[in-house]
Write a protein that holds these residues in place. Sequence first.
Motif, PDB file in Angstrom:
ATOM      1  N   VAL A  95       0.854  -1.196   0.000  1.00  0.00           N
ATOM      2  CA  VAL A  95       0.000   0.000   0.000  1.00  0.00           C
ATOM      3  C   VAL A  95       0.886   1.240   0.000  1.00  0.00           C
ATOM      4  O   VAL A  95       1.738   1.418   0.880  1.00  0.00           O
ATOM      5  N   ILE A  96       0.666   2.086  -1.012  1.00  0.00           N
ATOM      6  CA  ILE A  96       1.433   3.327  -1.170  1.00  0.00           C
ATOM      7  C   ILE A  96       0.558   4.508  -0.753  1.00  0.00           C
ATOM      8  O   ILE A  96      -0.594   4.627  -1.207  1.00  0.00           O
ATOM      9  N   LEU A  97       1.092   5.338   0.112  1.00  0.00           N
ATOM     10  CA  LEU A  97       0.404   6.546   0.572  1.00  0.00           C
ATOM     11  C   LEU A  97       0.979   7.740  -0.170  1.00  0.00           C
ATOM     12  O   LEU A  97       2.182   7.986  -0.110  1.00  0.00           O
ATOM     13  N   HIS A  98       0.109   8.470  -0.889  1.00  0.00           N
ATOM     14  CA  HIS A  98       0.539   9.587  -1.735  1.00  0.00           C
ATOM     15  C   HIS A  98       0.074  10.930  -1.177  1.00  0.00           C
ATOM     16  O   HIS A  98      -1.076  11.072  -0.737  1.00  0.00           O
TER      17      HIS A  98
ATOM     18  N   TYR B 201       5.836  22.017  -3.284  1.00  0.00           N
ATOM     19  CA  TYR B 201       5.205  22.032  -4.603  1.00  0.00           C
ATOM     20  C   TYR B 201       5.325  20.716  -5.366  1.00  0.00           C
ATOM     21  O   TYR B 201       4.844  20.622  -6.485  1.00  0.00           O
ATOM     22  N   ASP B 202       5.952  19.717  -4.777  1.00  0.00           N
ATOM     23  CA  ASP B 202       6.123  18.447  -5.483  1.00  0.00           C
ATOM     24  C   ASP B 202       5.428  17.324  -4.730  1.00  0.00           C
ATOM     25  O   ASP B 202       5.243  17.372  -3.512  1.00  0.00           O
ATOM     26  N   ALA B 203       5.042  16.284  -5.477  1.00  0.00           N
ATOM     27  CA  ALA B 203       4.371  15.127  -4.908  1.00  0.00           C
ATOM     28  C   ALA B 203       5.382  14.183  -4.259  1.00  0.00           C
ATOM     29  O   ALA B 203       6.536  14.115  -4.674  1.00  0.00           O
ATOM     30  N   PHE B 204       4.926  13.435  -3.248  1.00  0.00           N
ATOM     31  CA  PHE B 204       5.782  12.438  -2.614  1.00  0.00           C
ATOM     32  C   PHE B 204       4.917  11.290  -2.099  1.00  0.00           C
ATOM     33  O   PHE B 204       3.690  11.421  -1.980  1.00  0.00           O
ATOM     34  N   SER B 205       5.553  10.163  -1.814  1.00  0.00           N
ATOM     35  CA  SER B 205       4.802   8.993  -1.382  1.00  0.00           C
ATOM     36  C   SER B 205       5.666   8.105  -0.504  1.00  0.00           C
ATOM     37  O   SER B 205       6.904   8.190  -0.526  1.00  0.00           O
TER      38      SER B 205
END
Length: 606
Positions: free
Chosen positions: A129-132, A156-160
Amino acid sequence: MKQLHTTLFLSLFFTVHCYYLLTAQEAKLPTRWTRSAMEASIPLSEYPRPQLQRAQWMCLNGKWDYVGGKGIASAFNPENPIYFEGKAEKIRVPYCPESVLSGIERNQEINMWYHRSFAIPEAWQNKQVILHFDAVDHDATIFVNGQKAGRHSGGYDAFSFNVTRFLKKGMNSLVVAAHDPNDGKAPSGKNGPRGDYTFSSGIWQTVWLEPVNTNYIENIRLLPDLENNRLKIFVNATSGTKLSAVAMDGKKVIAQVNSFSGADFFLPINHPKHWSPDTPFLYDLKITLFNANGRSTDEVISYFGMRDIKVGKVNGVNRTLLNGQFVMQLGLLDQGYWPDGILTAPTEEALKFDILFTKKAGFNLIRKHMKTEPRRFYYWADKLGLMVWQDMPAIWYQDEDTVKTRSEFRQELKAIVDDHYNSPSIITWVPFNENWGAFDVKSITDWIKQYDPSRLVNGNSGFNNNPSYQQAYGDPGNGDFVDTHIYVGPYGASVPDDRRAASLGEFGGVGLFTRGHMWPVANNAYDYEPTKAALTDRYVFLLDQVEQLMKYKGLSVAVYTQTTDVEHEINGFLTYDRAVEKMELSRIKVINDAVIKASHKINTQQ
């Protein structure tokens, strides 16, 4: 008597508390989407990553528990979560706590603690399971069931994070600690101590979960190569090396290649349909990953556009070339602020609205100024057909603690490029604007050109302007543009040099007061017109001048300020609430179409 005083006190407290709750939900300037955003049980529930889609996922947007403020436990890289114990307020994620849509509407919380519970669906058993998080401003620390799952820096950037090892059957607890000092020592754009608008912080884009197998595709990199009629692909996978890539035009398979992850490979696209604002054709792409036994372990759906953008000679003059042809880039400065959501559009319809308006008005370009958007924004620009200049949010105090601040800027710049690398609509990166926070402009411009060869780079847009608190860096002399900002302009704009095209990165800024649709502050613009008709006349006159510069001075780009009013600025085509068109749109489209059409003729004069 004592009992009466107690009763009166409780009554007064209840009245004040209820009044606060009610007024906290009352927008100073509502949009047509404010109510639906407030009433949605899961706001902004659309799939958040259109260029890497899987069938299963779970949106975690909605009501979370919240505690915030300077006086609470520090949210900067804590080792343990705080306990909520029923004392928390409710916040509506993903709207920042400064916004009315969040239900909190308080400025400069600095420390922000969020909590919610979730259950993993039965169908996800035996899955990773990946949490974004698509964006949290600025430092985020994540706890799952009381255990620290990871931390991230950058607004400003996405991470997971892979949170599988922290999960249990039944309900799981998720706590997010977000810390944002808003001190100008990290990229913050207009959302900083010298910025013009309401500060914002905390979670401001979608939070979501997705299940994957042990072997799965982490990300992909797509680079169109028109010269060789092919698409360059790189697939990064956790393990497992064999894969297949299939390109489709509608339901028709046009190319298929078997290859390996971890290395570049090419998908031939014979007689490619070019992507452009007039014909924004997108190919579908399916990538399947296999294990050593040949069994499929992951499949993702994506898309790509075949286009290239470069600077080249037309009649001996350097101009920007889209798919080998000069097309005048005529655009709007788009700041992406909202009176109800601040940095976050209230709904998907609202996010799409500004793009549709820009197209309807006859523009072919958006300059996304000083912020990024959710990936769905770029999806709509890709699909509907708008070129995008993407600014890097400015840092303000780049000369303080330079080892830390400058490295953070470079790190986030790279992360933003990585996040949006595959979007065909993005044609130009803009690392610096008007010398704000400028440093090492020449080397940073060269670095972006090397890191992303598929796009243009405008190293210092408006290098002729300079903030009063620092020395001007000026024209870096490299990159793809000689770029000046002229208000009201457009005369005085740059001319091409022997290597670069000429750009008018900002001009215009003419305002119109629109009673009942303005932010409740002192409003201003660079110049003013008294009526809608007069403002339209002024714009048409400015575009006539732009056309002269394009034809006879080599201008390739002109960006008018701006799409909408923003807080105190009233120089938009639309009011801040997007309720009123401040110019006569039919006339605007006629002149815009005429200028762009005139640019096509320049190609035939060689």
